[in-house]
Motif scaffolding. Structure first.
Motif, mmCIF file in Angstrom:
data_model
loop_
_atom_site.group_PDB
_atom_site.id
_atom_site.type_symbol
_atom_site.label_atom_id
_atom_site.label_comp_id
_atom_site.label_asym_id
_atom_site.label_seq_id
_atom_site.Cartn_x
_atom_site.Cartn_y
_atom_site.Cartn_z
ATOM 1 N N LEU A 50 -8.214 3.218 -1.168
ATOM 2 C CA LEU A 50 -6.886 2.630 -0.955
ATOM 3 C C LEU A 50 -6.783 1.936 0.402
ATOM 4 C CD1 LEU A 50 -4.534 5.388 -2.462
ATOM 5 C CD2 LEU A 50 -4.865 3.053 -3.305
ATOM 6 N N SER A 51 -7.438 2.499 1.376
ATOM 7 C CA SER A 51 -7.339 1.913 2.719
ATOM 8 C C SER A 51 -8.034 0.551 2.813
ATOM 9 C CB SER A 51 -7.958 2.872 3.750
ATOM 10 O OG SER A 51 -9.314 3.146 3.427
ATOM 11 N N GLY B 74 -3.499 -7.912 -4.034
ATOM 12 C CA GLY B 74 -3.715 -7.945 -5.484
ATOM 13 C C GLY B 74 -4.160 -6.602 -6.027
ATOM 14 N N PHE B 75 -4.958 -5.876 -5.258
ATOM 15 C CA PHE B 75 -5.448 -4.560 -5.658
ATOM 16 C C PHE B 75 -4.292 -3.583 -5.830
ATOM 17 C CE2 PHE B 75 -7.038 -0.339 -4.362
ATOM 18 C CZ PHE B 75 -8.005 -0.144 -5.329
ATOM 19 N N PHE B 76 -3.398 -3.536 -4.851
ATOM 20 C CA PHE B 76 -2.250 -2.626 -4.935
ATOM 21 C C PHE B 76 -1.296 -3.026 -6.061
ATOM 22 C CE2 PHE B 76 -3.157 -2.340 -0.206
ATOM 23 C CZ PHE B 76 -3.869 -1.163 -0.322
ATOM 24 N N GLN B 77 -1.111 -4.301 -6.261
ATOM 25 C CA GLN B 77 -0.248 -4.772 -7.338
ATOM 26 C C GLN B 77 -0.804 -4.365 -8.706
ATOM 27 O OE1 GLN B 77 -0.112 -8.986 -6.463
ATOM 28 N NE2 GLN B 77 1.827 -8.812 -5.314
ATOM 29 N N LYS C 229 0.836 -1.203 0.000
ATOM 30 C CA LYS C 229 0.000 0.000 0.000
ATOM 31 C C LYS C 229 0.864 1.243 0.000
ATOM 32 C CE LYS C 229 -2.341 1.079 3.720
ATOM 33 N NZ LYS C 229 -3.400 1.128 4.761
ATOM 34 N N GLN C 230 1.945 1.250 0.795
ATOM 35 C CA GLN C 230 2.849 2.388 0.812
ATOM 36 C C GLN C 230 3.538 2.560 -0.538
ATOM 37 O OE1 GLN C 230 3.105 4.704 2.965
ATOM 38 N NE2 GLN C 230 4.847 5.770 1.998
ATOM 39 N N GLN C 231 3.996 1.446 -1.119
ATOM 40 C CA GLN C 231 4.632 1.512 -2.439
ATOM 41 C C GLN C 231 3.642 2.039 -3.486
ATOM 42 O OE1 GLN C 231 6.074 -2.447 -3.191
ATOM 43 N NE2 GLN C 231 7.814 -2.264 -1.771
ATOM 44 N N CYS C 232 2.414 1.611 -3.365
ATOM 45 C CA CYS C 232 1.376 2.044 -4.303
ATOM 46 C C CYS C 232 1.128 3.540 -4.174
ATOM 47 C CB CYS C 232 0.084 1.260 -4.049
ATOM 48 S SG CYS C 232 -1.267 1.651 -5.173
ATOM 49 N N VAL D 45 -2.711 10.719 -1.185
ATOM 50 C CA VAL D 45 -3.195 10.276 -2.500
ATOM 51 C C VAL D 45 -4.517 9.532 -2.325
ATOM 52 C CG1 VAL D 45 -2.767 8.718 -4.442
ATOM 53 C CG2 VAL D 45 -0.917 10.143 -3.538
ATOM 54 N N ARG D 46 -5.484 9.872 -3.202
ATOM 55 C CA ARG D 46 -6.790 9.230 -3.139
ATOM 56 C C ARG D 46 -7.215 8.782 -4.542
ATOM 57 N NH1 ARG D 46 -10.801 13.285 -0.243
ATOM 58 N NH2 ARG D 46 -9.770 14.754 -1.661
#
Length: 210
Positions: A63-64, A69-72, A13-16, A37-38
């Motif tokens: 994002l939260s 898989g979502f962040f990837q 999530k942080q990387q994203c 970021v949103r």
């Protein structure tokens, strides 16, 4: 010791967020801290997200609430099927956004020129132009077809008139031939009735003298 699922999720999530923040800056020149970021930003945030139909679901999740898989997927699709655009671009189209002085001064319009959103808008504009040309061509074609049908109707009428004229002339020729035949017969009858008709009065009296 391996990372737990929560730790992996938090790291992704942080990387994203960092990747999205960098993408926003690269694309629009707008600085947004990763933590802020949103995926559903407001107009005041200075950026919006444009996404292809196949990945529209990405903008329906916060994002939260995302998973690994979502962040990837977001990191993979940034700049491909998901990209940052100005709110004006998203709402009014690329052409209006490029005409806006604010976009020109920020350099956002020039950055958006190479985006898939700009390409889609360009293709949509080209498609509208082609549809307009097609409509005009269809109108001209329909007009030509109407003119062709009118000419064919006139041609058929002329053909009928010619056929009628030919038939009339043929009947007149037959009638003239019949009349000529009748006159010939009359002349023959008259010749038979008055065979001496060619002799003049003097020739007749001279023949009577002793």
């Amino acid at each position: 010791m391996g990372k737990t699922s929560n730790e992996k999720r938090g790291q992704l999530k942080q990387q994203c967020r960092e990747a999205m923040s960098a993408h926003i800056y690269d694309r629009l020149g707008v600085v947004v801290e990763p933590i802020k970021v949103r995926l559903q930003p407001s107009v005041e945030d200075g950026y919006a997200w444009s996404v292809t139909a196949s990945h529209a679901y990405l903008l329906k999740t916060h994002l939260s609430h995302g998973g690994v898989g979502f962040f990837q997927t977001i990191c993979k699709e940034l700049g491909r099927s998901l990209e940052a655009v100005t709110p004006e671009t998203l709402q009014n189209g690329l052409s209006q956004a490029q005409e806006s002085p604010e976009n020109d001064s920020s350099g956002a319009a020039s950055k958006e020129e190479g985006s898939f959103t700009a390409k889609i808008r360009e293709l949509e504009a080209t498609n509208r132009d082609l549809r307009g040309e097609l409509d005009q061509t269809s109108t001209r074609l329909e007009s030509a077809l109407d003119e062709g049908r009118t000419l064919r109707a006139k041609n058929c009428q002329l053909e009928r008139e010619v056929e009628t004229s030919i038939s009339t002339v043929k009947r007149q020729e037959e009638e003239l031939a019949r009349l000529r035949g009748g006159i010939g017969q009359v002349m023959q009858v008259l010749g038979n009735l008055y065979p001496q008709n060619n002799l003049g009065p003097r020739e007749t009296s001279a023949a009577a003298e002793p």
